[in-house]
Design an enzyme around this catalytic site. Structure first.
Site, PDB file in Angstrom:
ATOM      1  N   ASP A 609       0.870  -1.193   0.000  1.00 58.96           N
ATOM      2  CA  ASP A 609       0.000   0.000   0.000  1.00 58.96           C
ATOM      3  C   ASP A 609       0.903   1.238   0.000  1.00 58.96           C
ATOM      4  O   ASP A 609       1.839   1.344   0.797  1.00 58.96           O
ATOM      5  CB  ASP A 609      -0.881   0.007   1.259  1.00 58.96           C
ATOM      6  CG  ASP A 609      -1.952   1.088   1.203  1.00 58.96           C
ATOM      7  OD1 ASP A 609      -3.139   0.737   1.041  1.00 58.96           O
ATOM      8  OD2 ASP A 609      -1.584   2.286   1.229  1.00 58.96           O
ATOM      9  N   ASP A 626      -2.404   9.427 -11.310  1.00 63.89           N
ATOM     10  CA  ASP A 626      -2.463   8.309 -12.277  1.00 63.89           C
ATOM     11  C   ASP A 626      -1.078   8.004 -12.836  1.00 63.89           C
ATOM     12  O   ASP A 626      -0.666   6.844 -12.918  1.00 63.89           O
ATOM     13  CB  ASP A 626      -3.395   8.680 -13.437  1.00 63.89           C
ATOM     14  CG  ASP A 626      -4.857   8.583 -13.030  1.00 63.89           C
ATOM     15  OD1 ASP A 626      -5.132   8.097 -11.926  1.00 63.89           O
ATOM     16  OD2 ASP A 626      -5.717   8.981 -13.857  1.00 63.89           O
ATOM     17  N   ASP A 652      -4.351   2.711  -4.353  1.00 64.50           N
ATOM     18  CA  ASP A 652      -2.895   2.616  -4.310  1.00 64.50           C
ATOM     19  C   ASP A 652      -2.453   1.318  -3.664  1.00 64.50           C
ATOM     20  O   ASP A 652      -1.395   1.234  -3.057  1.00 64.50           O
ATOM     21  CB  ASP A 652      -2.315   3.830  -3.576  1.00 64.50           C
ATOM     22  CG  ASP A 652      -2.824   3.929  -2.141  1.00 64.50           C
ATOM     23  OD1 ASP A 652      -3.767   3.149  -1.802  1.00 64.50           O
ATOM     24  OD2 ASP A 652      -2.288   4.749  -1.370  1.00 64.50           O
TER      25      ASP A 652
END
Ligand SMILES: Nc1nc2c(ncn2[C@@H]2O[C@H](COP(=O)(O)OP(=O)(O)OP(=O)(O)O)[C@@H](O)[C@H]2O)c(=O)[nH]1
Length: 753
Positions: A609, A626, A652
């Site tokens: 993460d 992005d 993410d």
């Protein structure tokens, strides 16, 4: 059997019997002639031996002549010997006889046909000139040479005339019979009913001749009448027999002194020409017999032709009719009666107009008119006739016209052939042919307009047909491809780079191949590129189920395949980063679980993460976020093996399976990965941003633990990493203790530069 044997009219082979017979006959005739002449006061007579030798030689081959002439010479010599004539005295005459007979037979063989030498008046005239005039004259001159020194001119003249007349008359009387005589004639005549008629006629004729000689004036004029009557009435051979008999009788009666051939003559006939009247009456009688023979032959020929025509007409399998110029049916045959259903008697009361179907009459009459006007020689037409039953039938009519000598029309000969069944079949065939044509047109249009390529072959797998789509896809025109083996034109592989399928070309068309579809087939066009295709192969068979070829149907599925590929990709991938998505990752997780048991492997499962990612979004914008996700994905892929599986689970969050990887090695790899992310500098619009990553790892080595359980373990470890300061890796421990493996304390908030 002997009776049925055809008479020999060609050259005979002489054998000793014929030699002996000829010798005896010549001897007897010479004896008779010389006896009569010796008794006669006038010395005039007939000399028959030469007249007999001529036909004997004529009917035999030249190589047989010498023995025949020897036999004849012996016969004459024997007769002379019997009568006491010295050898040297008769020898010149004997030789002259032999020469005359040979010369005459040779000339006749040259001038007359071997088969039936006196078949017409023309042949008889040739015979007359050669045998009756020329050869006796030659013989007479030769004879003159023998006696030239002996006699006075008057005596010589008389001897010349006597010799000539005795030879000429004898030849005219006897030789024609010998020339036309056919073996077996006498035996046949003697046993037939005609014999008595012939005998009676002979007796009457001879009696009439005798009476004329004895009592009537103008003797030979009266003798001529019965001879001409015989010439007209009797067949040629019989007439010649009577002529010969009459000649012999007159000669005999005259030489024996019973009657004189000139009792009432006004002018005295010289002694040498005493038989000139005989020559004069025999000549027209012979000519008449020959003319009648010609007439009879022609009549017989006509009768035979008529009979042949009548039989041909009566027994003809097709209908025939003789039709008058006005159209009346004069004569009809059985076939026509059967065809139309009328009786012959009734049919001949009708005209062809009455039995013709009205619609066809006009054309028939028009053609008939042309025939009558000599514009055409004959005509044929298909027309309909009205049968007695009322049925209308089709027939093929052929008509020709017979005319008389003045070219006036006599009658038409009509041949009427039944073509009713043929006509009906023709109509049916025409309909079938039209239907077939329509079907073909429809098929042609269909094949031209459909989107599939259609290729057909013959039984030898050579191409017979290609539609336009097939031309476009294969890159060959139909004209180029026709007759070529299908494996040269249609090149198909499994996948773009796979080998060409050759079993497609080795289809056993006897097999029950309805269709075969192979999704990954690729058609290699000739300069037209590659096509993803679906293929259907169908055998072509006759009604008797015999194979006659195959039909290939190729469908261009390039676009749908591309779409399917895209759908498949988007279903299994994260479109932003190109990594596997959650669904695809779960499949990989299952695979990893299976491998634990199947291959006794242990794997590492990591949960990653990103730290402080939200701040990027918030400060640099969503597009920057992005881009950062894409770059981080690329970075992570660079640090794992191809066999490992990295997926973006969402936002993410990432997950990673390190296949067949011990825990320690997994921790090391993951720590390296996190370290790389922590140190990664993201540049966006001239500014550098830094983020970090927290990761949790679990070891997968128990097949009884589910995938979701392992995921929860990794997630839990990641959570622990987050709570313990971020930027580090934690390993899940079954005892619920999380060990920190790697600590990265440099989680620095992104700053703008
Ligand atoms: N640009 C971008 N942002 C996304 C995308 N998906 C999720 N996010 C954002 O990512 C953020 C994730 O939230 P968090 O994990 O709480 O943010 P964080 O800053 O990393 O928090 P920590 O993990 O606690 O450090 C949210 O602000 C989402 O809006 C995406 O596809 N693109």
């Amino acid at each position: 059997m002997e009776k049925n044997k055809p008479p020999s009219i060609l050259l005979n082979r002489a054998n000793w019997t014929s030699h002996v017979l000829l010798g005896i006959s010549v001897c007897l005739m010479a004896l008779a002639c010389m006896s009569v002449i010796q008794k006669s006061s006038s010395l005039a007579g007939l000399w028959l031996p030469t007249a007999l030798m001529i036909p004997a030689l004529f009917h035999h081959r030249y190589r047989d002549w010498l023995p025949l002439l020897c036999a004849s010479a012996l016969g004459i010599a024997a007769a002379h010997t019997v009568l006491g004539t010295p050898f040297l005295r008769y020898l010149p005459y004997l030789l002259n006889n032999l020469f005359e007979a040979s010369l005459c037979a040779a000339l006749l063989r040259r001038m007359l046909p071997a088969q039936d030498p006196l078949s017409g008046l023309g042949h008889w005239v040739r015979f007359l000139l050669i045998a009756v005039i020329f050869c006796p004259l030659v013989s007479s001159f030769i004879m003159m040479l023998f006696i030239l020194h002996v006699h006075s001119p008057v005596e010589l003249q008389s001897r010349f005339a006597t010799w000539f007349m005795s030879e000429a008359v004898a030849i005219l009387a006897l030789t024609p019979l010998g020339l036309i005589y056919q073996r077996g004639y006498f035996r046949k005549t003697l046993t037939s009913e005609r014999f008595f008629g012939l005998l009676l006629t002979l007796i009457i004729t001879l009696a009439a001749g005798f009476l004329a000689l004895k009592w009537l004036p103008y003797t030979f004029a009266f003798i001529t009448i019965p001879l001409l009557w015989c010439a007209i009435r009797l067949p040629r051979v019989e007439a010649f027999i009577i002529f010969l008999s009459m000649t012999l009788m007159i000669a005999l009666l005259h030489t024996s002194g019973i009657v004189s051939v000139q009792p009432h003559a006004v002018v005295q006939i010289p002694q040498g020409l005493i038989f000139l009247p005989l020559l004069l009456i025999l000549t027209p009688a012979n000519a008449m017999a020959m003319a009648m023979q010609t007439l009879r032959a022609e009549k017989s020929h006509i009768t035979q032709s008529e009979n042949r025509f009548r039989n041909a007409m009566e027994y003809s399998a097709i209908g025939m009719a003789l039709v008058s110029p006005q159209g009346r049916l004069l004569q009809v045959n059985k076939s026509l009666c059967n065809l139309l259903g009328y009786e012959a008697g009734y049919l001949t009361t009708l005209t062809f107009q009455e039995i013709t179907y009205q619609e066809d009459l006009g054309k028939d009459l028009s053609l008939l008119e042309q025939l009558l006007n000599d514009e055409i020689q004959n005509y044929t037409m298909e027309k309909r006739y009205l049968c007695r039953s009322g049925e209308v039938i089709w027939a093929l009519l052929a008509v020709s016209l017979v005319r008389d000598e003045e070219h006036n029309p006599l009658y038409f000969i009509s041949q009427i052939e039944d073509i009713n069944d043929l006509k009906h079949t023709e109509v049916t065939n025409k309909r079938l042919s039209e239907a077939l044509h329509e079907e073909k047109e429809l098929l042609h249009i269909t094949l031209n307009s459909i989107n599939e390529a259609v290729i057909s072959t013959d039984r030898n797998m050579n191409i017979t047909f290609m539609n336009p789509v097939a031309e476009k896809m294969t890159g060959w025109t139909e004209q180029q491809a026709q007759g070529q083996p299908v494996n040269r034109i249609v090149l198909i592989s499994k996948g773009q780079d796979g080998p060409l399928i050759d079993n497609l070309l080795q289809f056993d068309i006897n097999e029950n191949l309805h269709s075969s579809v192979e999704r990954s087939l690729v058609l290699h066009g000739h300069h037209t590129g590659l096509f993803d295709v679906q293929l259907a192969v169908s055998p072509l068979r006759t009604l008797k189920d015999e194979p006659i070829g195959i039909v290939l149907v190729l469908q261009d599925v390039s676009k749908s395949r591309e779409l399917m590929r895209k759908l498949s990709y988007s279903a299994s991938h994260d479109l932003l980063t190109g990594l596997s998505n959650r669904g695809s990752f779960e499949s990989s997780l299952k695979k990893a679980l299976n491998l634990i048991t199947a291959a006794h492997q242990s794997h590492c499962l990591a949960f990653i993460d990103l730290d402080r990612f939200k701040a990027i979004n918030d400060t640099a914008g969503h597009a920057a976020g992005d881009e950062l996700l894409r770059q981080i994905s690329t970075l992570m892929q660079e640090h794992i093996r191809n066999s490992d599986r990295l997926a973006r689970l969402g936002g993410d969050e990432f997950a990673l399976i390190l296949f067949d990887c011990p825990a320690e090695q997994g921790l090391s790899t993951l720590a390296k990965l996190v370290s790389e992310i922590n140190q990664f500098e993201f540049v966006w619009e001239g500014k550098i941003y830094r983020i970090g990553a927290s990761a949790g790892l679990t070891n997968m080595n128990d097949p009884d633990v589910s995938g979701s359980e392992y995921m929860a373990q990794a997630d839990k470890a990641c959570y622990t990493a987050k709570n313990n300061g971020r930027g580090r890796v934690f390993r899940y421990e079954p005892e619920q203790k999380i060990a920190t493996v790697h600590t990265d304390n440099s989680v620095i908030p992104p700053e703008k530069h």
